[in-house]
Motif scaffolding. Sequence first.
Motif, PDB file in Angstrom:
ATOM      1  N   ILE A  93       0.827  -1.218   0.000  1.00 21.72           N
ATOM      2  CA  ILE A  93       0.000   0.000   0.000  1.00 21.72           C
ATOM      3  C   ILE A  93       0.857   1.263   0.000  1.00 21.72           C
ATOM      4  O   ILE A  93       0.764   2.106  -0.903  1.00 21.72           O
ATOM      5  CB  ILE A  93      -0.987   0.016   1.191  1.00 21.72           C
ATOM      6  N   THR A  94       1.714   1.447   1.022  1.00 22.33           N
ATOM      7  CA  THR A  94       2.490   2.684   1.124  1.00 22.33           C
ATOM      8  C   THR A  94       3.716   2.690   0.232  1.00 22.33           C
ATOM      9  O   THR A  94       4.199   3.752  -0.158  1.00 22.33           O
ATOM     10  CB  THR A  94       2.946   2.890   2.574  1.00 22.33           C
ATOM     11  N   PHE A 195      -0.851   1.467   7.843  1.00 18.28           N
ATOM     12  CA  PHE A 195      -0.292   2.244   6.750  1.00 18.28           C
ATOM     13  C   PHE A 195       1.146   2.666   7.001  1.00 18.28           C
ATOM     14  O   PHE A 195       1.803   3.183   6.128  1.00 18.28           O
ATOM     15  CB  PHE A 195      -1.172   3.474   6.490  1.00 18.28           C
ATOM     16  N   LEU A 402      -1.208  -7.186  -0.468  1.00 14.18           N
ATOM     17  CA  LEU A 402      -0.921  -6.955   0.946  1.00 14.18           C
ATOM     18  C   LEU A 402       0.423  -7.539   1.360  1.00 14.18           C
ATOM     19  O   LEU A 402       0.670  -7.774   2.545  1.00 14.18           O
ATOM     20  CB  LEU A 402      -2.045  -7.538   1.813  1.00 14.18           C
TER      21      LEU A 402
END
Length: 437
Positions: A93-94, A195, A402
């Motif tokens: 994600i980040t 996050f 993920l």
Amino acid sequence: MRDWAVRAARVLVLPMVAGAAGQAHAGGFGLREQSSYYQGTAFAGTAAGGDGLASMFWNPAAISFTPGLSVEGNVTYIAPHASLDVYSATAPITGASLGTTGASDIVGNGVLPTTYISYAWEKWAVGFAVTSPFGLVTDAPCNFSGRYYGCYNRIFDMNVQASVAYKVNEWLTIGGGLNVNYIDAKLTNAQFAGFTSPLNNLYAEVNGDDLGVGFNLGVLFTLAPGTTLGIGYKSSIDQNLSGNLNLSVANITTVNQVAASAGLTLPDQVTASFRSQLTPQWTVLGTVEWTNWSTVQQLVVTSRGIPVSTLDLKWNDGWFFSGGVEYQWDPKLALRAGIAYELTPVPDETRSPRLPDTNRLWLSGGFTYNFTPQFSFDFAYSHIFGENSPINLSASDPANALRGSLVGEVNDGYVDIVSVGLRYKFGAPVTAALITK
């Protein structure tokens, strides 16, 4: 000497239920080390019969090779090594960097026992075997940079095989039987918890087991006295592993546990081998083996029918090629040597820390010493050279959303294998079921 030999043989052929704990050595998560006798030739000649009862593992028709009642027990010690260098790793994600902390010696040592019993009379023969065709242990620390792709992973497997063979005529023997396979698996990895790249990740663990059934078929041709050609087939086995999915903090405090399952098809396999006695002293052997690892494309873990984790594997078929020689030094001592090359089914684009399988070169040597005409001792040693191979896992693959990205290399891969075995023949008839020499 006879009484001691009988007692030793009886001890070794008790059913052995321990599976291997170590890196797989037959491509994928397969285990080839089922026999001390055949390990000495790098598993050349496995399906073509011979004094080693373990030939029935590859070809059920080969149980007719040894007349009368015979038993065999083997114990193999496997000492693998492989390291994982990380060139870059990012959080999911980040895209934050996870550093370049690698993992050294991520595969564990293990012991693999096998047991074989056969009885051949006139045109019929029956065989029984307890083996471990599959197995795996990899153990990377869960703070290394590729932690979202795997930490500790284990596959335990045990197979019970019952087979029968029938000698159609002087040159043709056919065989077949049943395989009952138990598998137990545990897969772990760090779980992304937010996050910001966490110092203390969640820890995910999936475990499950299942019992499956398959079959085996084989044919053995006696082309000339001392020359045989064998072809064996082992069917695929569908396994539906049922167990639990656990989420915990640092593998200590459980935050969630749900029932989970995963379907897995163990591959079918075809083995073709020959053995030919060129002179009273020299015998040459060879094997070509195909394993249908392309049945393993994805491993989907579901809970209540909903997918919760997917591993994209996209494996190819596996191939194994070997050649070997045997030299009968004298009536008591036979020497063996062999070389083999194996193509991994794991493609570069899906290789992961869970299973850092690569192409490999085998060098093997061994011997048999006959204490008496009935009682024999087998010894073998193999060294496997693993090729350096890349890891290039991308977050662009939806299954890795993920897990982030991981770029690195599996290197310094090698295996040392030592195997010992005992064989005993109980009152074998004078006339052999098949001519071997």
